[in-house]
Design a protein around this motif. Structure first.
Motif, PDB file in Angstrom:
ATOM      1  N   ARG A  72      12.011  -8.010  -1.539  1.00  0.00           N
ATOM      2  CA  ARG A  72      12.651  -8.953  -0.616  1.00  0.00           C
ATOM      3  C   ARG A  72      13.528  -9.963  -1.354  1.00  0.00           C
ATOM      4  NH1 ARG A  72      10.922 -10.597   4.929  1.00  0.00           N
ATOM      5  NH2 ARG A  72      11.810 -12.642   5.389  1.00  0.00           N
TER       6      ARG A  72
ATOM      7  N   GLN B  61       3.673  -7.567  10.200  1.00  0.00           N
ATOM      8  CA  GLN B  61       4.160  -6.797  11.340  1.00  0.00           C
ATOM      9  C   GLN B  61       4.354  -5.337  10.961  1.00  0.00           C
ATOM     10  OE1 GLN B  61       8.012  -8.020  12.949  1.00  0.00           O
ATOM     11  NE2 GLN B  61       7.284  -7.597  15.013  1.00  0.00           N
TER      12      GLN B  61
ATOM     13  N   ALA C 143       6.406 -17.834   4.226  1.00  0.00           N
ATOM     14  CA  ALA C 143       5.855 -17.605   5.568  1.00  0.00           C
ATOM     15  C   ALA C 143       6.635 -16.533   6.337  1.00  0.00           C
ATOM     16  CB  ALA C 143       5.812 -18.921   6.352  1.00  0.00           C
ATOM     17  N   PRO C 144       7.976 -16.566   6.354  1.00  0.00           N
ATOM     18  CA  PRO C 144       8.694 -15.484   7.053  1.00  0.00           C
ATOM     19  C   PRO C 144       8.437 -14.119   6.423  1.00  0.00           C
ATOM     20  CG  PRO C 144      10.144 -17.356   6.651  1.00  0.00           C
ATOM     21  CD  PRO C 144       8.899 -17.609   5.859  1.00  0.00           C
ATOM     22  N   ALA C 145       8.342 -14.059   5.083  1.00  0.00           N
ATOM     23  CA  ALA C 145       8.084 -12.781   4.413  1.00  0.00           C
ATOM     24  C   ALA C 145       6.716 -12.239   4.787  1.00  0.00           C
ATOM     25  CB  ALA C 145       8.192 -12.961   2.899  1.00  0.00           C
TER      26      ALA C 145
ATOM     27  N   ARG D 163       6.546 -22.692   3.214  1.00  0.00           N
ATOM     28  CA  ARG D 163       7.084 -22.840   4.571  1.00  0.00           C
ATOM     29  C   ARG D 163       8.411 -22.110   4.727  1.00  0.00           C
ATOM     30  NH1 ARG D 163       5.168 -28.478   4.589  1.00  0.00           N
ATOM     31  NH2 ARG D 163       7.110 -29.021   3.563  1.00  0.00           N
ATOM     32  N   ARG D 164       9.317 -22.328   3.779  1.00  0.00           N
ATOM     33  CA  ARG D 164      10.690 -21.873   3.972  1.00  0.00           C
ATOM     34  C   ARG D 164      10.893 -20.388   3.677  1.00  0.00           C
ATOM     35  NH1 ARG D 164      15.485 -25.172   1.187  1.00  0.00           N
ATOM     36  NH2 ARG D 164      14.018 -26.833   1.752  1.00  0.00           N
ATOM     37  N   HIS D 165      10.264 -19.891   2.623  1.00  0.00           N
ATOM     38  CA  HIS D 165      10.553 -18.520   2.200  1.00  0.00           C
ATOM     39  C   HIS D 165       9.371 -17.561   2.292  1.00  0.00           C
ATOM     40  CE1 HIS D 165      14.585 -19.447   0.812  1.00  0.00           C
ATOM     41  NE2 HIS D 165      14.120 -20.484   0.156  1.00  0.00           N
TER      42      HIS D 165
ATOM     43  N   ALA E 213       4.975 -12.892   7.542  1.00  0.00           N
ATOM     44  CA  ALA E 213       4.975 -12.466   8.945  1.00  0.00           C
ATOM     45  C   ALA E 213       5.602 -11.081   9.091  1.00  0.00           C
ATOM     46  CB  ALA E 213       5.711 -13.486   9.800  1.00  0.00           C
ATOM     47  N   ASP E 214       6.705 -10.844   8.376  1.00  0.00           N
ATOM     48  CA  ASP E 214       7.354  -9.537   8.448  1.00  0.00           C
ATOM     49  C   ASP E 214       6.480  -8.445   7.831  1.00  0.00           C
ATOM     50  OD1 ASP E 214       9.506 -10.722   9.671  1.00  0.00           O
ATOM     51  OD2 ASP E 214      10.745 -10.805   7.860  1.00  0.00           O
TER      52      ASP E 214
END
Length: 301
Positions: free
Chosen positions: A292, A116, A108-110, A104-106, A112-113
């Protein structure tokens, strides 16, 4: 069997667990799936699946075909994906399994980026409190934190991660600071249940000295966010990953204990099925993750 279609068909049956579920997955009728399986067995002159009213059981020949066939299908797909990549982009679906909190914290954002930046890749993320006990061959990458049990999976280090013993200032005001690992056995503790591990046996080292302490957890949960919140509320001592508690320690919500003693590190690693023949999308995502989280992961910045 002159192409990969038959192997993919058999793998779909194994993953689905039943002919009816396989029919839904393949968009066919159950009778069509049964008929195709019979034709495949007739072509190979061997039985691949024992079919009963309750369940399917693959024969030794069926299991061999699935195991070796899955490797061939992956290499086949990897070849054509590499050709597609040379023509201008990454394609396909990337299936990832990861722990709940870190995911969830680390992660998922990676993800999504990454998606994209690579719009022709579809990413399917599954979060679990027991990622290593899932059906691992369903995923291209399994993210794991800590020691890896004996496995034929290949691990790639993503980020360093220590483990700290922590408690809230309010709890320490009531019970005092522990002076040694052994003192933890007399304090209220909270543990995280995951991957069927022995989570109440805490291990420490100081130079060549080793200590193992059996704590008595009054609270436990399979979600790391819950046990961290309980600890911040002063309900008990936790042994938790640096990535999860670094911010709470920095802001004074938790206090790191026994700083002279070191708990075993729990680095973040990504597991795959093979070193060679990895699909281009998988290889590029691994490189993206490493870039990252290096040279310093977010929890050490």
């Amino acid at each position: 069997m002159n192409d990969s279609a038959d192997i993919r068909f058999l793998l779909a049956i194994r993953e689905s667990g039943s002919l009816i579920a396989a029919a839904r997955k393949l968009g066919l009728s159950p009778s069509a799936v049964t008929q195709r399986l019979q034709q495949l067995e007739k072509k190979l002159d061997t039985q691949l699946v024992n079919r009963t009213a309750r369940r399917l059981q693959f024969t030794e020949e069926g299991m061999l075909l699935c195991e070796r066939g899955a490797e061939l299908v992956q290499q086949f797909d990897s070849l054509f994906e590499d050709l597609q990549t040379r023509r201008g982009g990454l394609v396909g679906t990337l299936k990832i399994n990861a722990p709940l909190g870190f995911g969830r914290r680390h992660l998922a954002p990676a993800i999504a980026d990454f998606q994209q930046q690579n719009p022709d890749i579809d990413v399917a993320l599954t979060l679990s409190d027991q990622p290593l006990t899932e059906t691992i061959d369903r995923f291209d990458i399994v993210v794991h934190i800590g020691d890896l049990p004996v496995s034929n999976l290949v691990g790639y280090t993503i980020a360093p991660n220590a483990r700290f013993v922590c408690a809230a200032p309010a709890l320490l005001k009531r019970v005092g600071q522990p002076e040694s690992p052994e003192a933890l056995s007399k304090l209220p503790c909270i543990v995280l249940r995951e991957n069927n591990e022995d989570v109440s046996l805490w291990q420490f080292s100081k130079g060549r000295t080793r200590r193992s302490v059996r704590v008595s957890p009054h609270l436990s949960c399979n979600d790391g966010d819950v046990i961290r919140q309980w600890a911040c509320e002063g309900r008990g001592v936790i042994l938790r990953s640096e990535w999860d508690v670094a911010e709470d320690i920095a802001k004074g919500r938790l206090v790191r204990l026994l700083q002279g003693w070191k708990a075993p590190d729990a680095d973040v690693i990504a597991l795959t099925h093979q070193r060679t023949g990895m699909p281009a999308r998988t290889r590029h995502f691994m490189q993206y993750l490493q870039g990252r989280f290096r040279p310093l992961p977010p929890w050490r910045r």
